[in-house]
Scaffold this motif. Structure first.
Motif, PDB file in Angstrom:
ATOM      1  N   LYS A   1       3.728  -8.944   2.370  1.00  0.00           N
ATOM      2  CA  LYS A   1       3.318  -8.661   0.928  1.00  0.00           C
ATOM      3  C   LYS A   1       3.816  -9.496   0.010  1.00  0.00           C
ATOM      4  O   LYS A   1       5.004 -10.250   0.454  1.00  0.00           O
ATOM      5  CB  LYS A   1       3.830  -7.225   0.512  1.00  0.00           C
TER       6      LYS A   1
ATOM      7  N   ASP B   1      -1.216   2.872  -5.991  1.00  0.00           N
ATOM      8  CA  ASP B   1      -0.968   1.884  -4.851  1.00  0.00           C
ATOM      9  C   ASP B   1      -0.659   0.454  -5.091  1.00  0.00           C
ATOM     10  O   ASP B   1      -1.868  -0.191  -4.974  1.00  0.00           O
ATOM     11  CB  ASP B   1      -1.797   2.196  -3.593  1.00  0.00           C
TER      12      ASP B   1
ATOM     13  N   GLY C   1       6.096   1.276   2.273  1.00  0.00           N
ATOM     14  CA  GLY C   1       5.200   1.792   1.099  1.00  0.00           C
ATOM     15  C   GLY C   1       4.402   2.984   1.628  1.00  0.00           C
ATOM     16  O   GLY C   1       4.035   3.842   0.888  1.00  0.00           O
ATOM     17  N   THR C   2       3.934   3.193   2.894  1.00  0.00           N
ATOM     18  CA  THR C   2       3.569   4.371   3.455  1.00  0.00           C
ATOM     19  C   THR C   2       4.430   5.567   2.960  1.00  0.00           C
ATOM     20  O   THR C   2       3.863   6.678   2.650  1.00  0.00           O
ATOM     21  CB  THR C   2       3.137   4.227   4.949  1.00  0.00           C
TER      22      THR C   2
ATOM     23  N   SER D   1       5.394  -1.930  -1.408  1.00  0.00           N
ATOM     24  CA  SER D   1       5.818  -2.047  -0.077  1.00  0.00           C
ATOM     25  C   SER D   1       6.434  -3.539  -0.068  1.00  0.00           C
ATOM     26  O   SER D   1       6.191  -4.535  -0.618  1.00  0.00           O
ATOM     27  CB  SER D   1       4.696  -2.183   0.995  1.00  0.00           C
TER      28      SER D   1
HETATM   29  C1  LIG Z   1       0.840  -2.517   3.060  1.00  0.00           C
HETATM   30  C2  LIG Z   1       0.093  -1.508   2.507  1.00  0.00           C
HETATM   31  C3  LIG Z   1       0.568  -0.221   2.485  1.00  0.00           C
HETATM   32  C4  LIG Z   1       1.655   0.337   3.268  1.00  0.00           C
HETATM   33  O1  LIG Z   1       2.887  -0.545   3.175  1.00  0.00           O
HETATM   34  P1  LIG Z   1       3.991  -0.304   4.351  1.00  0.00           P
HETATM   35  O2  LIG Z   1       5.105  -0.820   3.726  1.00  0.00           O
HETATM   36  O3  LIG Z   1       3.295  -1.373   5.556  1.00  0.00           O
HETATM   37  O4  LIG Z   1       4.030   1.057   4.845  1.00  0.00           O
HETATM   38  C5  LIG Z   1       0.018   0.605   1.764  1.00  0.00           C
HETATM   39  N1  LIG Z   1      -1.077   0.373   0.891  1.00  0.00           N
HETATM   40  C6  LIG Z   1      -1.666  -0.719   0.668  1.00  0.00           C
HETATM   41  C7  LIG Z   1      -2.760  -1.141  -0.077  1.00  0.00           C
HETATM   42  C8  LIG Z   1      -1.091  -1.823   1.853  1.00  0.00           C
HETATM   43  O5  LIG Z   1      -1.900  -2.976   1.680  1.00  0.00           O
END
Ligand SMILES: *Cc1c(COP(=O)(O)O)cnc(C)c1O
Length: 375
Positions: free
Chosen positions: A196, A167, A63-64, A191
Motif C-alpha cells: 500500500k 475504506d 486493514g481488514t 492498511s
Molecule cells: C488491502 C485492502 C484492504 C485490507 O487491508 P489488509 O491490511 O491487507 O487487511 C481492505 N480494503 C482495500 C480496498 C484494500 O485494498
C-alpha cells in the motif's frame, strides 16, 4: 538478451533508501522490548492523527481488522445490509459477511472506478422495498488511491441514517477537496500492508475518527473488549492490535512519505503524457490528489490486454489486473448477491490493466515501459 527486470513493488531498493532510518527505530524497540502496545504505537497514532487532521487514530493489526472493528462498534450483524462497491479488494466485502451481515454490491462509475452514488441509492431503495434486511452501513472505497465521491455519499448516509465508513486502504495520504483523506466519513480505515502507499514490513492498519467515544470503543475492541483495566471484559472484541515493531518501522517511513507520493504523482504524469493518445489513462477525480497505489489503464478488451501483458513480460516488465472479477461474481459472494448484472464493474474488469508505479522506479524505467506499450 533479456532486459533488466523492473519490479512491481521494490522493497529491496526501498530498504537501500530507508534501511538506516528503519534500523534505528527497530533497534530502539529491541532495547525496550515493549512489543505489545509499546510507546511507538501511541507515537504513531498521534502523528498519523495530526497527518490526516483527525482527532483520533487507533493502530490495529490490519486493514481488514480495522474494517471489522469499525463495523463491530456499530453492532453490524445478522439482518443488516452493508452497501459497498462490487469493484474492490475482497476484504471490504469479507468483513460484513464474517459478521453475519449481507454485503450489497453497488456498481461503479465508468470514468473514476469509484462507487456510483446513483446506483447506491437504487440499491438502498430496493433493500428497503424488500423489507428483509436493514440498511445499516455504507463502505466507500477510495479505489486505487483516488477518493470516492464523499460529498454525495455523506448526503445519502445522512438521509438514510446509515453509518458511513471510508475504506482508505489504498489511499492513505490522498487528498479530497483540499483535505487529506481521513475525515470524510464517520470513520476511516487504512492498511499498512507492504504494497500500500504507506506500507510497513508486515500487516498493520489504523482507524481514524473524530468521535471520542467511538475511539475508546475501537481501542477496547482491538484488545479483547477490555475495559478500564486489562482483566475487565466489557464486550466481545478481538486480538487486533498494531505491533510495536510495525509502528516503529512506519514512524521511520513517515518522514519520507510525502516525497514518495510526490514521486508517484510524477510517474503518473509521465505515463499520462506518453500514453493518453494510445489508451484510456486514469481520469482524475476533480479537486483531489491520488495516493497512486495503483495506476490502471483501460484497454479495448481481454484479448488486447493479454497481448500487452505478454509483450511487457517478454521485456521483463511486470503488470497486474485489479480486479479480474468483480466481487458479486466471485464464488465466495455470488450466493449473497441478488443476481442483478452490474454492467460497469463487469465490463471494466475485462479491460483494466495496472502498470508499475512506486517511488523506486526511475524515469528511464518508466520510459522503457512506455516504449514497450507504444512499440
Ligand atoms: C488491502 C485492502 C484492504 C485490507 O487491508 P489488509 O491490511 O491487507 O487487511 C481492505 N480494503 C482495500 C480496498 C484494500 O485494498
Amino acid at each position: 538478451m533479456m532486459s533488466n527486470p523492473i519490479f512491481f513493488l521494490d522493497l529491496k531498493k526501498q530498504q537501500q533508501r530507508l534501511g538506516d532510518a528503519v534500523k534505528k527505530r527497530v533497534d530502539h524497540v529491541l532495547s525496550h522490548c515493549q512489543f505489545i502496545l509499546g510507546p511507538e504505537v501511541q507515537e504513531l497514532e498521534e502523528r498519523l492523527a495530526l497527518y490526516v487532521g483527525a482527532k483520533f487514530c487507533i493502530g490495529v493489526s490490519s486493514g481488514t481488522d480495522a474494517i471489522q472493528i469499525a463495523l463491530m462498534a456499530e453492532n453490524v450483524g445478522s439482518g443488516d445490509a452493508v452497501f459497498l462497491p462490487a469493484f474492490t479488494y475482497t476484504a471490504t466485502a469479507e468483513v460484513p459477511l464474517v459478521l453475519g451481515a449481507t454485503p450489497v454490491f453497488v456498481d461503479i462509475d465508468p470514468e473514476t472506478f469509484q462507487i456510483d452514488p446513483t446506483h447506491l441509492k437504487l440499491c438502498i431503495q430496493k433493500v428497503r422495498n424488500e423489507g428483509k434486511l436493514t440498511p445499516k452501513a455504507i463502505i466507500g472505497v477510495d479505489l486505487f488511491g483516488q477518493p470516492a465521491p464523499w460529498d454525495v455519499l455523506r448526503k445519502i448516509a445522512k438521509q438514510e441514517r446509515m453509518f458511513l465508513l471510508d475504506d482508505c486502504a489504498q489511499s492513505f495520504g490522498g487528498v479530497y477537496q483540499g483535505h487529506k483523506l481521513g475525515n470524510e466519513a464517520d470513520a476511516t480505515v487504512t492498511s499498512f500492508f507492504p504494497s500500500k502507499p504507506f506500507g510497513g514490513y508486515g500487516d498493520g492498519g489504523a482507524i481514524f475518527t473524530n468521535d471520542e467515544e467511538k475511539a475508546e470503543l475501537y481501542r477496547s475492541l482491538r484488545s479483547h473488549g477490555e475495559g478500564k483495566t486489562r482483566y475487565q471484559v466489557m464486550r466481545t472484541g478481538m486480538n487486533g492490535r498494531l505491533d510495536t515493531l510495525q509502528a516503529a518501522i512506519l514512524l521511520a517511513k513517515l518522514d519520507y512519505f510525502d516525497g514518495e507520493i510526490a514521486r508517484r504523482e510524477e510517474i503518473a504524469c509521465l505515463y499520462d503524457k506518453h500514453l493518453a493518445s494510445l489508451v484510456h489513462v486514469p481520469v482524475r477525480v476533480p479537486q483531489s490528489q491520488s495516493a497512486w497505489a495503483i495506476y490502471s489503464i483501460l484497454l479495448e478488451n481481454e484479448q488486447m490486454r493479454a497481448k500487452l501483458q505478454n509483450k511487457l513480460k517478454e521485456d521483463n516488465i511486470p503488470s497486474a489486473i485489479y480486479y479480474p472479477l468483480p466481487l458479486h461474481l466471485q464464488p465466495a459472494y455470488c450466493n449473497s448477491h441478488d443476481g442483478s448484472v452490474l454492467p460497469v464493474s463487469e465490463k471494466i474488469s475485462k479491460q483494466i490493466f495496472a502498470l508499475p508505479i512506486h517511488p523506486e522506479l526511475t524515469d528511464e524505467e518508466v520510459l522503457r515501459i512506455i516504449d514497450v506499450i507504444k512499440g
